[in-house]
Design a protein around this motif. Structure first.
Motif, PDB file in Angstrom:
ATOM      1  N   UNK A   4       7.624  12.798  13.510  1.00  0.00           N
ATOM      2  CA  UNK A   4       6.337  13.480  13.556  1.00  0.00           C
ATOM      3  C   UNK A   4       5.278  12.574  12.960  1.00  0.00           C
ATOM      4  N   UNK A   5       4.055  12.787  13.382  1.00  0.00           N
ATOM      5  CA  UNK A   5       2.941  12.029  12.821  1.00  0.00           C
ATOM      6  C   UNK A   5       1.900  13.004  12.307  1.00  0.00           C
ATOM      7  N   UNK A 156      -5.884  -0.694  11.718  1.00  0.00           N
ATOM      8  CA  UNK A 156      -6.506  -0.279  12.980  1.00  0.00           C
ATOM      9  C   UNK A 156      -7.339   0.975  12.740  1.00  0.00           C
ATOM     10  N   UNK A 157      -8.612   0.922  13.127  1.00  0.00           N
ATOM     11  CA  UNK A 157      -9.504   2.067  13.038  1.00  0.00           C
ATOM     12  C   UNK A 157      -9.508   2.770  14.390  1.00  0.00           C
ATOM     13  N   UNK A 158      -8.938   3.962  14.433  1.00  0.00           N
ATOM     14  CA  UNK A 158      -8.830   4.740  15.659  1.00  0.00           C
ATOM     15  C   UNK A 158     -10.060   5.633  15.794  1.00  0.00           C
ATOM     16  N   UNK A 159     -10.727   5.552  16.949  1.00  0.00           N
ATOM     17  CA  UNK A 159     -11.989   6.258  17.144  1.00  0.00           C
ATOM     18  C   UNK A 159     -12.033   6.845  18.552  1.00  0.00           C
ATOM     19  N   UNK A 160     -12.458   8.082  18.687  1.00  0.00           N
ATOM     20  CA  UNK A 160     -12.562   8.704  20.001  1.00  0.00           C
ATOM     21  C   UNK A 160     -13.713   8.099  20.789  1.00  0.00           C
ATOM     22  N   UNK A 161     -13.687   8.315  22.107  1.00  0.00           N
ATOM     23  CA  UNK A 161     -14.787   7.839  22.946  1.00  0.00           C
ATOM     24  C   UNK A 161     -16.116   8.419  22.482  1.00  0.00           C
ATOM     25  N   UNK A 162     -16.120   9.694  22.131  1.00  0.00           N
ATOM     26  CA  UNK A 162     -17.371  10.325  21.708  1.00  0.00           C
ATOM     27  C   UNK A 162     -17.915   9.672  20.451  1.00  0.00           C
ATOM     28  N   UNK A 163     -17.026   9.345  19.519  1.00  0.00           N
ATOM     29  CA  UNK A 163     -17.473   8.697  18.284  1.00  0.00           C
ATOM     30  C   UNK A 163     -17.993   7.294  18.557  1.00  0.00           C
ATOM     31  N   UNK A 194      -0.299  -2.151  10.929  1.00  0.00           N
ATOM     32  CA  UNK A 194       0.372  -1.855   9.668  1.00  0.00           C
ATOM     33  C   UNK A 194      -0.155  -0.579   9.031  1.00  0.00           C
ATOM     34  N   UNK A 195      -1.392  -0.219   9.348  1.00  0.00           N
ATOM     35  CA  UNK A 195      -1.975   1.045   8.902  1.00  0.00           C
ATOM     36  C   UNK A 195      -2.979   1.489   9.952  1.00  0.00           C
ATOM     37  N   UNK A 196      -3.122   2.789  10.116  1.00  0.00           N
ATOM     38  CA  UNK A 196      -4.058   3.366  11.086  1.00  0.00           C
ATOM     39  C   UNK A 196      -4.931   4.380  10.375  1.00  0.00           C
ATOM     40  N   UNK A 197      -6.239   4.232  10.550  1.00  0.00           N
ATOM     41  CA  UNK A 197      -7.195   5.198  10.018  1.00  0.00           C
ATOM     42  C   UNK A 197      -7.932   5.844  11.177  1.00  0.00           C
ATOM     43  N   UNK A 202     -16.753   7.478   9.700  1.00  0.00           N
ATOM     44  CA  UNK A 202     -16.219   6.351   8.935  1.00  0.00           C
ATOM     45  C   UNK A 202     -16.235   6.559   7.429  1.00  0.00           C
ATOM     46  N   UNK A 203     -17.048   7.513   6.950  1.00  0.00           N
ATOM     47  CA  UNK A 203     -17.073   7.794   5.515  1.00  0.00           C
ATOM     48  C   UNK A 203     -15.967   8.751   5.091  1.00  0.00           C
ATOM     49  N   UNK A 204     -15.349   9.418   6.054  1.00  0.00           N
ATOM     50  CA  UNK A 204     -14.309  10.402   5.751  1.00  0.00           C
ATOM     51  C   UNK A 204     -13.121  10.185   6.680  1.00  0.00           C
ATOM     52  N   UNK A 205     -12.399   9.087   6.508  1.00  0.00           N
ATOM     53  CA  UNK A 205     -11.278   8.784   7.400  1.00  0.00           C
ATOM     54  C   UNK A 205     -10.042   9.607   7.031  1.00  0.00           C
ATOM     55  N   UNK A 206      -9.080   9.558   7.928  1.00  0.00           N
ATOM     56  CA  UNK A 206      -7.753  10.118   7.662  1.00  0.00           C
ATOM     57  C   UNK A 206      -6.728   9.065   8.031  1.00  0.00           C
ATOM     58  N   UNK A 207      -5.725   8.907   7.177  1.00  0.00           N
ATOM     59  CA  UNK A 207      -4.716   7.872   7.389  1.00  0.00           C
ATOM     60  C   UNK A 207      -3.483   8.438   8.087  1.00  0.00           C
ATOM     61  N   UNK A 208      -3.019   7.718   9.088  1.00  0.00           N
ATOM     62  CA  UNK A 208      -1.830   8.113   9.801  1.00  0.00           C
ATOM     63  C   UNK A 208      -0.601   7.943   8.900  1.00  0.00           C
ATOM     64  N   UNK A 209       0.188   9.022   8.823  1.00  0.00           N
ATOM     65  CA  UNK A 209       1.460   8.985   8.086  1.00  0.00           C
ATOM     66  C   UNK A 209       2.569   9.112   9.115  1.00  0.00           C
ATOM     67  N   UNK A 210       3.363   8.082   9.249  1.00  0.00           N
ATOM     68  CA  UNK A 210       4.456   8.122  10.206  1.00  0.00           C
ATOM     69  C   UNK A 210       5.693   8.697   9.533  1.00  0.00           C
ATOM     70  N   UNK A 211       6.298   9.671  10.177  1.00  0.00           N
ATOM     71  CA  UNK A 211       7.469  10.284   9.581  1.00  0.00           C
ATOM     72  C   UNK A 211       8.564  10.537  10.588  1.00  0.00           C
TER      73      UNK A 211
END
Length: 211
Positions: A4-5, A156-163, A194-197, A202-211
């Motif tokens: 799960x992620x 890696x900074x993940x961003x939607x098309x709208x953003x 190695x990490x995904x945000x 951009x001031x309030x990111x969330x970090x991907x937790x791989x599980x």
């Protein structure tokens, strides 16, 4: 059992502080994203966190290694494939930054080859740097095959098309998004970073937790 992620809230300084503490001496780190302003923001945050720990740091951006405008725009300013393939002087970046900073000792680098403001060579001088200095490189497409071999870790900074549309000039959005969709499909940065945000804000990111 299926993996799960999930994403956990964080902040630029909080994330940068944790990452700075984990980076080995002499690491070459990329901050990868579709929006230059965001990659540069996080590169500065990471550099600040390293300096707070009294660690030497080198910072540069992909735009400091662009090819001249006549070559970048050979197929038109709005061509997404040219943006993905041709804007960056990959050979120059490897020659002047990634390869010499991959050496264990006697390290030297050239912090830029190009000045976007003048569309001319930057004339930056080759500089000796501490053997334990950490490089922070900001820009898109850093997990392409021809770039990732020169980096030791990539955020890696993940961003939607709208953003993306909200964050880049309106005239650039189609070029950026076209190239970014190709990059996501071909280079799979969500899996290889190695990490995904997630950076909708951009001031309030969330970090991907791989599980």
């Amino acid at each position: 059992m299926a993996s799960s992620t999930t994403y956990r809230p964080t902040g630029p300084a909080q994330f940068a502080g944790r990452w700075a503490a984990s980076l080995p001496a002499g690491a070459r780190v990329g901050v990868d994203g579709a929006v230059d302003a965001d990659t540069e923001r996080y590169a500065r945050a990471l550099a600040d966190a390293l300096r707070e720990r009294a660690r030497p740091v080198l910072v540069t951006a992909w735009s400091a290694f662009w090819r001249p405008r006549s070559l970048r725009f050979e197929h038109g300013r709005d061509d997404p494939d040219a943006f993905h393939d041709d804007w960056l002087d990959v050979a120059g970046l490897h020659r002047e930054v990634l390869e010499p900073l991959g050496e264990p000792a006697g390290r030297r680098w050239v912090p830029s080859l190009y000045d976007p403001a003048t569309d001319r060579a930057s004339r930056a001088r080759r500089e000796a740097v501490p053997d334990d200095a950490v490089l922070v490189l900001a820009g898109p497409f850093l997990l392409r095959e021809d770039l990732r071999r020169g980096l030791d870790a990539v955020v890696h900074l993940s961003t939607s098309d709208a953003a993306v549309r909200r964050r880049v000039p309106a005239g650039d959005a189609e070029r950026v998004l076209g190239a970014w969709h190709r990059y996501l499909a071909e280079s799979e940065p969500l899996q290889r970073a190695d990490a995904v945000l997630r950076c909708e804000d951009p001031l309030h990111p969330a970090e991907l937790v791989r599980g």
